[in-house]
Design an enzyme around this catalytic site. Sequence first.
Site, PDB file in Angstrom:
ATOM      1  N   LYS A  84       0.822  -1.213   0.000  1.00  0.00           N
ATOM      2  CA  LYS A  84       0.000   0.000   0.000  1.00  0.00           C
ATOM      3  C   LYS A  84       0.858   1.265   0.000  1.00  0.00           C
ATOM      4  O   LYS A  84       0.642   2.173  -0.813  1.00  0.00           O
ATOM      5  CB  LYS A  84      -0.938  -0.012   1.211  1.00  0.00           C
ATOM      6  CG  LYS A  84      -1.740   1.281   1.408  1.00  0.00           C
ATOM      7  CD  LYS A  84      -2.820   1.115   2.434  1.00  0.00           C
ATOM      8  CE  LYS A  84      -2.332   0.612   3.751  1.00  0.00           C
ATOM      9  NZ  LYS A  84      -1.374   1.557   4.419  1.00  0.00           N
TER      10      LYS A  84
ATOM     11  N   THR B 187       4.026   1.519  -0.786  1.00  0.00           N
ATOM     12  CA  THR B 187       4.788   1.531  -2.031  1.00  0.00           C
ATOM     13  C   THR B 187       3.937   2.094  -3.172  1.00  0.00           C
ATOM     14  O   THR B 187       4.413   2.902  -3.982  1.00  0.00           O
ATOM     15  CB  THR B 187       5.251   0.100  -2.373  1.00  0.00           C
ATOM     16  OG1 THR B 187       6.093  -0.374  -1.322  1.00  0.00           O
ATOM     17  CG2 THR B 187       6.011   0.064  -3.690  1.00  0.00           C
TER      18      THR B 187
ATOM     19  N   ARG C 168       2.419   8.476   7.003  1.00  0.00           N
ATOM     20  CA  ARG C 168       2.773   8.379   8.414  1.00  0.00           C
ATOM     21  C   ARG C 168       4.258   8.093   8.606  1.00  0.00           C
ATOM     22  O   ARG C 168       4.924   7.600   7.715  1.00  0.00           O
ATOM     23  CB  ARG C 168       1.955   7.255   9.079  1.00  0.00           C
ATOM     24  CG  ARG C 168       0.468   7.534   9.161  1.00  0.00           C
ATOM     25  CD  ARG C 168      -0.299   6.303   9.635  1.00  0.00           C
ATOM     26  NE  ARG C 168      -0.158   5.209   8.673  1.00  0.00           N
ATOM     27  CZ  ARG C 168      -0.413   3.943   8.955  1.00  0.00           C
ATOM     28  NH1 ARG C 168      -0.810   3.597  10.165  1.00  0.00           N
ATOM     29  NH2 ARG C 168      -0.282   3.007   8.026  1.00  0.00           N
TER      30      ARG C 168
ATOM     31  N   LYS D 284       7.222  -6.549  10.452  1.00  0.00           N
ATOM     32  CA  LYS D 284       6.831  -5.839   9.241  1.00  0.00           C
ATOM     33  C   LYS D 284       8.003  -5.206   8.505  1.00  0.00           C
ATOM     34  O   LYS D 284       8.029  -5.137   7.282  1.00  0.00           O
ATOM     35  CB  LYS D 284       5.801  -4.764   9.602  1.00  0.00           C
ATOM     36  CG  LYS D 284       5.256  -4.003   8.397  1.00  0.00           C
ATOM     37  CD  LYS D 284       4.247  -2.951   8.846  1.00  0.00           C
ATOM     38  CE  LYS D 284       3.736  -2.133   7.659  1.00  0.00           C
ATOM     39  NZ  LYS D 284       2.827  -1.069   8.077  1.00  0.00           N
TER      40      LYS D 284
ATOM     41  N   ALA E  24      -3.350   1.548  12.724  1.00  0.00           N
ATOM     42  CA  ALA E  24      -4.776   1.486  12.407  1.00  0.00           C
ATOM     43  C   ALA E  24      -5.481   0.317  13.090  1.00  0.00           C
ATOM     44  O   ALA E  24      -6.694   0.323  13.216  1.00  0.00           O
ATOM     45  CB  ALA E  24      -4.986   1.387  10.903  1.00  0.00           C
TER      46      ALA E  24
ATOM     47  N   PHE F 284      -3.530  -0.368   7.094  1.00  0.00           N
ATOM     48  CA  PHE F 284      -4.133  -1.686   6.895  1.00  0.00           C
ATOM     49  C   PHE F 284      -5.296  -1.619   5.905  1.00  0.00           C
ATOM     50  O   PHE F 284      -5.280  -0.812   4.990  1.00  0.00           O
ATOM     51  CB  PHE F 284      -4.534  -2.304   8.231  1.00  0.00           C
ATOM     52  CG  PHE F 284      -3.355  -2.583   9.133  1.00  0.00           C
ATOM     53  CD1 PHE F 284      -2.291  -3.355   8.693  1.00  0.00           C
ATOM     54  CD2 PHE F 284      -3.290  -2.054  10.415  1.00  0.00           C
ATOM     55  CE1 PHE F 284      -1.195  -3.609   9.505  1.00  0.00           C
ATOM     56  CE2 PHE F 284      -2.190  -2.303  11.236  1.00  0.00           C
ATOM     57  CZ  PHE F 284      -1.153  -3.081  10.782  1.00  0.00           C
TER      58      PHE F 284
ATOM     59  N   PHE G  20       3.006  -8.557  -9.561  1.00  0.00           N
ATOM     60  CA  PHE G  20       4.099  -9.481  -9.285  1.00  0.00           C
ATOM     61  C   PHE G  20       4.402 -10.275 -10.560  1.00  0.00           C
ATOM     62  O   PHE G  20       3.507 -10.517 -11.370  1.00  0.00           O
ATOM     63  CB  PHE G  20       3.732 -10.446  -8.148  1.00  0.00           C
ATOM     64  CG  PHE G  20       3.832  -9.844  -6.775  1.00  0.00           C
ATOM     65  CD1 PHE G  20       4.853 -10.211  -5.912  1.00  0.00           C
ATOM     66  CD2 PHE G  20       2.905  -8.909  -6.338  1.00  0.00           C
ATOM     67  CE1 PHE G  20       4.951  -9.662  -4.638  1.00  0.00           C
ATOM     68  CE2 PHE G  20       2.996  -8.354  -5.070  1.00  0.00           C
ATOM     69  CZ  PHE G  20       4.014  -8.726  -4.218  1.00  0.00           C
TER      70      PHE G  20
ATOM     71  N   TRP H 223       6.937  -0.739  -7.910  1.00  0.00           N
ATOM     72  CA  TRP H 223       8.066  -1.350  -7.199  1.00  0.00           C
ATOM     73  C   TRP H 223       9.229  -1.585  -8.163  1.00  0.00           C
ATOM     74  O   TRP H 223      10.379  -1.326  -7.837  1.00  0.00           O
ATOM     75  CB  TRP H 223       7.640  -2.682  -6.571  1.00  0.00           C
ATOM     76  CG  TRP H 223       8.703  -3.298  -5.705  1.00  0.00           C
ATOM     77  CD1 TRP H 223       8.905  -3.101  -4.373  1.00  0.00           C
ATOM     78  CD2 TRP H 223       9.730  -4.204  -6.136  1.00  0.00           C
ATOM     79  NE1 TRP H 223       9.992  -3.820  -3.936  1.00  0.00           N
ATOM     80  CE2 TRP H 223      10.520  -4.511  -5.001  1.00  0.00           C
ATOM     81  CE3 TRP H 223      10.069  -4.794  -7.369  1.00  0.00           C
ATOM     82  CZ2 TRP H 223      11.615  -5.361  -5.061  1.00  0.00           C
ATOM     83  CZ3 TRP H 223      11.161  -5.642  -7.422  1.00  0.00           C
ATOM     84  CH2 TRP H 223      11.922  -5.925  -6.282  1.00  0.00           C
TER      85      TRP H 223
END
Length: 556
Positions: free
Chosen positions: A71, A73, A94, A105, A273, A301, A381, A409
Site C-alpha cells: 500500500k 509503495t 505516516r 513488518k 490502524a 491496513f 508481481f 516497485w
Amino acid sequence: MLTDIEIARSIKMKNIADVAGEYGISADDLEMYGKYKAKLSEEYLKAHENGKKGKLVLVTAINPTPAGEGKTTTLVGLGQAFKEMGKNAVIALREPSLGPCFGVKGGAAGGGYAQVVPMDELNLHFTGDFHAITSANNLLAAMLDNHIQHGNLLGIDTSAIIHKRCIDMNDRVLRNIVVGLGNKTDGVVREDHFVISVASEIMAILCLSKDMDDLKERLSNIIVAYNFKGDPVFARDLRAVGAMAALLKDAIKPNIVQTLNHSLALVHGGPFANIAHGCNSIRATKIAMGMADIALTEAGFGADLGAEKFFDIKCRQAGFAPDCVVIVATVRAIKYNGGVAKEDLSNENLEALKKGIVNLEKHIENIKLFGVPVVVTLNNFISDTKAEIEFIREFCESRNCEFAISKVWEEGGKGGIELAQKVLYTLENKESKFIPLYPDDMGLEDKLYTIATKIYGAKNVTYSPAAKKALDRAKALGFDKFPVCVAKNQYSLSDDPKKLGRPQDFDINVREVYVNAGAGFVVAITGNIMTMPGLPKVPAAEAVDVDENGNIVGLF
C-alpha cells in the site's frame, strides 16, 4: 536483485531545500534536520494551511496478508507518477514505528523504486517526533504517580487509573507490570501497563490537532484516572499541560522529505490502524491540499480499519471531503484469502482467486458506503498470469470501479502512470458524495453496531461486563457524541485473524472500552488485539547492523 536500502542509496538525493523550492517553499520556511530532512516552520503553516484546496485522494487496501500488498509503495509510486506526468501532487504519509521495524513488518518508506528517502533515517528516529510523544506521555504518567505519592489531593482511585506509560518498541513483558515496589519513597504500589507509543492518546492528539492552541486544549482534556467518587481526573488537574506542550513544540510541525524521483513527501505522525486511528496528521494533510492540486494520503491496513477511521474520525474532525479512494490489492493476497498456502501463491489458481476475491468485494462495498468513487489497483508481481489479471479487472469494472495495474516497485513513477491516469479520470469525471457512516448524535452502542455490521459484516456486537460498564460511564459523562475507534486485528474483517475472505454469521466481541477525551473518540478493544505488540521468534532486529563504513545494513 538489489535490496530496498541498496536501491535507495543508489539514487542521489537532492538537498531538501532545493526540493522544497520547486513547490514554492523558501529556505526561510524550513527548519533543517541535516541536508535531507526538514520541518515546515510555524509561520509557513499558518500562512498556507487554509489556502487553496487540492483534490484529496486516499490510498487504502484489502486486508493484509503474509504475501504483502504494498500500500505505501503504491502511494509513493503514485506520487512519483504524477511528477513524471508534470502534475502538481504531494503525498502525505505516516512516520514508521520502531516496533514493527525491528519486529515482523520492517519499515514503512515504500519499496523498490517507489520509496521515500532517506529511508534508513526515516525508519530510525527521523526528526525525533516519536521520542517527543513518548516523553510527553511518560511525563504525564510520572506527574500522576508523583501526585499520588505526595498526598493525593485529587482523591485519585489507584485502581481506576486510565493513562498508561508507553514506549516505541514491541515489548510484551511491559503489557502488565507492578510499579512502586521498594521503599515508601518509591511510590504507591499498583498495577500499571505500557502501550506502544503509536497507540498512545498523545499520538492521536498530535495527529488530530490543528495548531498549538488546539493541541494544548486536547492535552488538557486527557482523562488520566477516576477519583473515589467516580468523576474523571484530567491532565489539566495535574498541571501537566504546559510541560507536555513544550516537549511537543517541534513535533507538531510536519516533516518534509523526498521520493526517489525528488517529488515532495510530507511525513508526520504514525498511529497504528489496528489499535489506533491509523492516519497521518491533519496538519500534514491540510498543508498537502494547500500546496498541491492533488494531495495523496494513506490510512493503515485494510479499508475496514484505516479507511473507516479516516472517514469517521479524521475527516469528521478536520472537515475533509475525500474525492477518490484507491484500493490496493494483489493477485497473491486474493488467492491467500481463497485458501492458498503462502508457498503456493506463485501458481496460477483461478478457483482460489474466485473464492478469495470476496475480500476485495467487501472493501469496495465499504468505500461506496461513504459515497466516494473507487479505483482498484493491482500491485503487479512477476508470477501474476494474464488470466488472473483479467479476471480481477472484469470483476472491478463490473462494479463501476476504475482498474489499473501498478508496477511502481519495479519501475518507479513510470510504473504508476496507468494508475495515475485512472485517478485523474476519476477526479475529473466522477463526483464524490462523501458522507460519514453514522451521525454524531447516534448512541455509542449504535455506532459500534453500525461499524460491525456494515463495515465488517458481523451479525451482532457482544460486550464483556467491564466493557458494558465503561460504555455506560462514557454515556453518563457526556462522551456519547464522540466517534468510535475500534481496535481490531488487521488480517480479517472479523475479530478472529484466522477467518479470511469475507466471513459470515459472526459476532464482534468488545472486551474493553475507554474514552480518549483529548483525541475526541471512544476506543473499543475487540477480540485478542493487543495495544502492546510482542516481537516474533526471529525479530527483524537480528539482521540490522552498522557496517565498517558507518552505513546501516539489514533493514530491508
